[in-house]
Design a protein around this motif. Structure first.
Motif, PDB file in Angstrom:
ATOM      1  N   ALA A  52      45.784 -27.954  -8.652  1.00 35.81           N
ATOM      2  CA  ALA A  52      46.593 -28.567  -7.474  1.00 35.81           C
ATOM      3  C   ALA A  52      45.736 -28.203  -6.130  1.00 35.81           C
ATOM      4  CB  ALA A  52      48.071 -28.093  -7.497  1.00 35.81           C
ATOM      5  N   TYR A  53      45.289 -27.268  -6.384  1.00 33.14           N
ATOM      6  CA  TYR A  53      44.564 -26.528  -4.944  1.00 33.14           C
ATOM      7  C   TYR A  53      43.156 -27.307  -4.630  1.00 33.14           C
ATOM      8  CZ  TYR A  53      41.995 -23.661  -2.137  1.00 33.14           C
ATOM      9  OH  TYR A  53      41.310 -22.876  -0.854  1.00 33.14           O
ATOM     10  N   LEU A  54      42.729 -28.025  -3.835  1.00 33.24           N
ATOM     11  CA  LEU A  54      41.518 -28.502  -3.624  1.00 33.24           C
ATOM     12  C   LEU A  54      40.921 -27.613  -2.668  1.00 33.24           C
ATOM     13  CD1 LEU A  54      39.526 -30.934  -3.899  1.00 33.24           C
ATOM     14  CD2 LEU A  54      40.393 -31.893  -1.816  1.00 33.24           C
ATOM     15  N   ALA A  55      39.980 -26.758  -2.672  1.00 34.36           N
ATOM     16  CA  ALA A  55      39.166 -26.101  -1.794  1.00 34.36           C
ATOM     17  C   ALA A  55      38.245 -26.696  -0.768  1.00 34.36           C
ATOM     18  CB  ALA A  55      38.311 -25.024  -2.453  1.00 34.36           C
ATOM     19  N   THR A  56      37.767 -27.598  -1.097  1.00 33.59           N
ATOM     20  CA  THR A  56      37.020 -28.613  -0.303  1.00 33.59           C
ATOM     21  C   THR A  56      36.140 -29.632  -1.192  1.00 33.59           C
ATOM     22  OG1 THR A  56      35.356 -28.567   1.640  1.00 33.59           O
ATOM     23  CG2 THR A  56      34.854 -27.109  -0.276  1.00 33.59           C
ATOM     24  N   VAL A  57      35.535 -30.548  -0.312  1.00 34.90           N
ATOM     25  CA  VAL A  57      34.784 -31.627  -0.688  1.00 34.90           C
ATOM     26  C   VAL A  57      33.419 -31.621  -0.203  1.00 34.90           C
ATOM     27  CG1 VAL A  57      34.575 -34.082  -1.337  1.00 34.90           C
ATOM     28  CG2 VAL A  57      36.857 -33.202  -1.010  1.00 34.90           C
ATOM     29  N   HIS A  71      35.860 -29.583  -5.078  1.00 32.13           N
ATOM     30  CA  HIS A  71      35.863 -28.161  -5.481  1.00 32.13           C
ATOM     31  C   HIS A  71      37.336 -27.718  -5.732  1.00 32.13           C
ATOM     32  CE1 HIS A  71      31.635 -27.339  -4.738  1.00 32.13           C
ATOM     33  NE2 HIS A  71      32.007 -28.188  -3.399  1.00 32.13           N
ATOM     34  N   ALA A  73      40.592 -25.088  -7.431  1.00 31.67           N
ATOM     35  CA  ALA A  73      40.716 -24.003  -7.966  1.00 31.67           C
ATOM     36  C   ALA A  73      42.314 -23.783  -8.481  1.00 31.67           C
ATOM     37  CB  ALA A  73      40.423 -22.930  -6.989  1.00 31.67           C
ATOM     38  N   ASN A  74      42.358 -22.989  -9.427  1.00 30.94           N
ATOM     39  CA  ASN A  74      43.702 -22.424  -9.677  1.00 30.94           C
ATOM     40  C   ASN A  74      43.822 -21.080  -9.848  1.00 30.94           C
ATOM     41  OD1 ASN A  74      42.946 -22.078 -12.414  1.00 30.94           O
ATOM     42  ND2 ASN A  74      44.187 -23.918 -13.009  1.00 30.94           N
ATOM     43  N   ALA A  75      45.008 -20.169 -10.414  1.00 34.88           N
ATOM     44  CA  ALA A  75      44.948 -18.716 -10.610  1.00 34.88           C
ATOM     45  C   ALA A  75      43.941 -18.433 -11.610  1.00 34.88           C
ATOM     46  CB  ALA A  75      46.274 -18.372 -10.965  1.00 34.88           C
ATOM     47  N   GLN A  78      37.927 -22.071 -11.517  1.00 36.72           N
ATOM     48  CA  GLN A  78      37.633 -22.734 -10.544  1.00 36.72           C
ATOM     49  C   GLN A  78      36.649 -24.131 -11.173  1.00 36.72           C
ATOM     50  OE1 GLN A  78      34.164 -23.417  -8.724  1.00 36.72           O
ATOM     51  NE2 GLN A  78      35.551 -24.306  -6.950  1.00 36.72           N
ATOM     52  N   ASN A  80      34.675 -27.822 -10.676  1.00 37.02           N
ATOM     53  CA  ASN A  80      33.983 -28.742  -9.579  1.00 37.02           C
ATOM     54  C   ASN A  80      33.856 -30.067 -10.337  1.00 37.02           C
ATOM     55  OD1 ASN A  80      33.334 -26.390  -7.776  1.00 37.02           O
ATOM     56  ND2 ASN A  80      32.367 -25.849  -9.776  1.00 37.02           N
ATOM     57  N   ILE A  99      46.400 -35.769  -3.840  1.00 35.64           N
ATOM     58  CA  ILE A  99      46.135 -34.533  -3.272  1.00 35.64           C
ATOM     59  C   ILE A  99      46.232 -34.919  -1.706  1.00 35.64           C
ATOM     60  CG2 ILE A  99      44.794 -32.282  -2.799  1.00 35.64           C
ATOM     61  CD1 ILE A  99      43.996 -32.463  -5.633  1.00 35.64           C
ATOM     62  N   PRO A 100      47.410 -34.714  -1.073  1.00 35.86           N
ATOM     63  CA  PRO A 100      47.345 -35.007   0.682  1.00 35.86           C
ATOM     64  C   PRO A 100      46.326 -34.275   1.223  1.00 35.86           C
ATOM     65  CG  PRO A 100      49.660 -35.018  -0.342  1.00 35.86           C
ATOM     66  CD  PRO A 100      48.657 -34.359  -1.413  1.00 35.86           C
ATOM     67  N   GLY A 101      46.150 -33.078   0.761  1.00 39.51           N
ATOM     68  CA  GLY A 101      45.290 -32.225   1.581  1.00 39.51           C
ATOM     69  C   GLY A 101      43.969 -32.511   1.661  1.00 39.51           C
TER      70      GLY A 101
ATOM     71  N   ALA B 208      50.913 -28.897  -1.647  1.00 37.83           N
ATOM     72  CA  ALA B 208      50.351 -30.342  -1.663  1.00 37.83           C
ATOM     73  C   ALA B 208      49.190 -30.345  -0.524  1.00 37.83           C
ATOM     74  CB  ALA B 208      51.415 -31.224  -1.242  1.00 37.83           C
ATOM     75  N   LEU B 209      49.381 -29.505   0.475  1.00 40.21           N
ATOM     76  CA  LEU B 209      48.224 -29.818   1.600  1.00 40.21           C
ATOM     77  C   LEU B 209      47.274 -28.528   1.528  1.00 40.21           C
ATOM     78  CD1 LEU B 209      50.954 -30.277   4.548  1.00 40.21           C
ATOM     79  CD2 LEU B 209      49.474 -32.048   3.538  1.00 40.21           C
ATOM     80  N   CYS B 210      47.382 -27.851   0.340  1.00 37.90           N
ATOM     81  CA  CYS B 210      46.217 -27.013  -0.018  1.00 37.90           C
ATOM     82  C   CYS B 210      46.057 -26.030   1.072  1.00 37.90           C
ATOM     83  CB  CYS B 210      45.022 -27.797  -0.067  1.00 37.90           C
ATOM     84  SG  CYS B 210      44.971 -29.182  -1.368  1.00 37.90           S
ATOM     85  N   ASP B 228      42.477 -13.772  -8.012  1.00 35.83           N
ATOM     86  CA  ASP B 228      42.375 -14.903  -9.002  1.00 35.83           C
ATOM     87  C   ASP B 228      41.140 -15.074  -9.457  1.00 35.83           C
ATOM     88  OD1 ASP B 228      44.954 -15.296  -8.347  1.00 35.83           O
ATOM     89  OD2 ASP B 228      44.438 -17.033  -6.785  1.00 35.83           O
ATOM     90  N   ARG B 321      32.958 -24.271   4.099  1.00 36.66           N
ATOM     91  CA  ARG B 321      34.361 -24.594   4.381  1.00 36.66           C
ATOM     92  C   ARG B 321      35.189 -23.249   4.944  1.00 36.66           C
ATOM     93  NH1 ARG B 321      39.477 -25.121   1.862  1.00 36.66           N
ATOM     94  NH2 ARG B 321      38.998 -22.738   1.941  1.00 36.66           N
TER      95      ARG B 321
END
Lengths: 157, 400
Positions: A52-57, A71, A73-75, A78, A80, A99-101, B208-210, B228, B321
């Motif tokens: 669910a966590y998008l680090a970056t594009v 990119h 990642a979760n616990a 990672q 890509n 993913i709104p972020g 949701a907003l990372c 992690d 980033r």
């Protein structure tokens, strides 16, 4: 959940949508999909695999096409997610519905590479200034910065 | 009646000048809009024209406070591309500086938070104590800000036993002082009441907003790259990930105080188990065509670099980033439905240190369109005035 389990599960869920897997190092998985399957793949990654966590594009200029890497990642690991769009028709679907972020990273892609992110909620420029000339995309390999000739006020001509 | 309040963008003390446009109804923020790019330096393009070694010093200059985190993130990625393994002593020293940097960054932030909440004594205390860790950093690396201790294949300086002893002595002072901060909330209920319930970010929104780093951890997401995805020697170091469940500025203070204590433990562990041997190995000039994703837990959150090599002595692509960018979408949510007087506090809570300078806010009167420039001190005065009028939050408790 370790890397092999994640890859197996992703293979089962994505089927022939997943074009290519690679696992170069511990907790680093690379997966390639077609741009048309991108949104579907992101949805599967988020809902079924917990990414669910998008680090970056990241965007890359690789000659005739652009490579876009999401990119995640979760616990446990990672991942890509890679896709390629041709330079002649640089359109990619926005992943913001899932993913709104991702919004700031997608806006940055549009600025720096001249990619068009379809259905992006907010298409304004992000990092380039307001008066930036159209058609200049700094991170394309063929773009070179030329410093304008310096003008000193009151200088003898 | 709605007002629009632009904040920024010109702001000499900021690392990242940013323009925020707030839509207000009375004193309440209804919406916030972010405009970035006032400090865009084209660094990713620049990196493509510099060699692997030169780029360490380029990445170090991305940020003035967490300079070591960008340089380390880049260096450990390039070491993987070059297929070299730094010696163990080099790794320990590299992350010793990393943890010292976290201590200095968190102490700086605690001071800023106290200052914005109108608790200037706290600000003076933490910034005085920060000098202790700055002195250690100067002793270890020779510099106070850009430590320049990283090199490809290890670190550039070694430490001796006398320096080790000095660091441990200073650490005892810092530990004593931080224990005092743990008690401050219990003795100072007005400080706790000022920061409790301000800048709420629910767990769902943070996911949701990372959001990253202490911002995410204060919303009860135990996300820490050191745990992690352990890099360097973090797999062998015992430490805990500090979280808070209050989802507000109070939680962000709590998380950072907890992290300070953990960092002292890590520094002590590193010094007591410092292996012998060389601190660096020779690195080649070129790297084979490959790609690497390097992650690092900076004081503000996850820092990620994507590096691709093409066989030459320069990178094909370096994507950076920084954690603050990841926290901007979450900041908009935090500001929404808050008070105008809480803007400095909420903005300081994600740690972009916007609050150091004067003259940032222009108030636009929605009826007349007239703009008034308001000094930060005036905004702070309004914040303190609002606080005097508002009843203290009765259920806020200091969790230590």
């Amino acid at each position: 959940m370790n890397d092999t389990e994640i890859i197996e599960k992703a293979k089962a869920l994505l089927g022939d949508k997943a074009l290519e897997f690679s696992h170069p190092a511990l907790r680093r998985i690379f997966l390639k999909v077609d741009p048309n399957d991108l949104l579907k793949a992101v949805e599967v990654l988020k809902k079924d695999l917990g990414f669910a966590y998008l680090a970056t594009v990241s965007g890359l200029d690789v000659g005739e096409s652009f490579e876009i890497i999401y990119h995640f990642a979760n616990a446990f690991s990672q991942l890509n997610l890679r896709t390629q769009v041709p330079k002649a028709n640089p359109h990619v679907e926005s992943i913001c519905p899932v993913i709104p972020g991702a919004i700031l990273y997608e806006r940055e892609l549009q600025d720096m590479f001249g990619l068009v992110v379809d259905h992006i909620p907010d298409p304004r420029p992000l990092v380039l200034p307001d008066g930036w000339p159209a058609g200049n995309y700094p991170l394309r390999k063929d773009w070179k910065y030329e410093r304008p000739p310096e003008k000193i006020p009151g200088e003898k001509s | 009646m709605k007002f629009t309040v632009p904040i920024g963008p010109q702001h000499p003390a900021l690392k990242e000048p940013i323009s925020l446009r707030m839509t207000l109804e009375g004193e309440v923020i209804r919406d916030a809009d972010i405009r970035l790019g006032y400090n865009h330096r084209g660094l990713e393009k620049l990196a493509e024209e510099k060699t692997w070694l030169q780029n360490i010093y380029v990445t170090e200059r991305i940020c003035g406070i967490c300079s070591h985190s960008h340089a380390t993130c880049y260096t450990q990625g390039v070491e993987k591309l070059m297929e070299i393994e730094p010696p163990k002593r080099g790794i320990y020293l590299r992350f010793l500086v990393a943890e010292l940097e976290r201590v200095h960054s968190h102490l700086l932030w605690l001071g800023v938070a106290g200052h914005e909440a109108g608790f200037d004594t706290f600000f003076m205390y933490t910034w005085r104590d920060r000098e202790v860790v700055m002195d250690i950093l100067e002793m270890v690396s020779g510099n106070r800000v850009h430590y320049a201790i990283n090199t490809l294949g290890g670190v550039r300086r070694d430490i001796d036993d006398l320096q080790k002893k000095k660091i441990l002595d200073s650490l005892a002072i810092l530990r004593r002082r931080t224990e005092f901060y743990l008690k401050i909330g219990a003795n100072e209920p007005s400080f706790v009441a000022r920061i409790a319930g301000v800048g709420r970010l629910s767990k769902e929104d943070a996911l949701a907003l990372c959001a990253v780093g202490p911002t995410a951890r204060a919303s009860d997401i135990a996300q820490d790259v050191r745990k992690d995805d352990p890099y360097g020697m973090y797999a062998e170091v015992p430490f805990e990930v500090g979280t808070a469940t209050t989802c507000d500025v109070l939680g962000r203070v709590v998380v950072r105080v907890k992290e300070l204590m953990q960092s002292y433990n890590i520094i002590e562990f590193l010094l007591k188990n410092l292996p012998d041997g060389p601190v660096a190995v020779r690195a080649p000039r070129r790297a084979k065509p490959n790609e690497v994703v390097s992650r690092y837990e900076a004081p503000r959150g996850e820092n990620i670099h994507y590096i691709r090599s093409n066989g030459t002595d320069k990178p094909e692509r370096l994507k950076v980033r920084a954690p603050t960018l990841a926290n901007y979408p979450a900041t908009v949510v935090m500001l929404r439905n808050g008070f105008i007087a809480d803007i400095p506090l909420i903005f300081a809570a994600i740690d972009p240190c916007i609050c150091c300078a004067e003259r940032t806010v222009t108030l636009v009167d929605g009826r007349s369109g007239q703009e008034n420039v308001v000094l930060m001190s005036e905004l702070r005065r309004r914040a303190q005035e609002r606080w005097k009028k508002a009843p203290p939050k009765k259920d806020a408790v200091w969790p230590f």
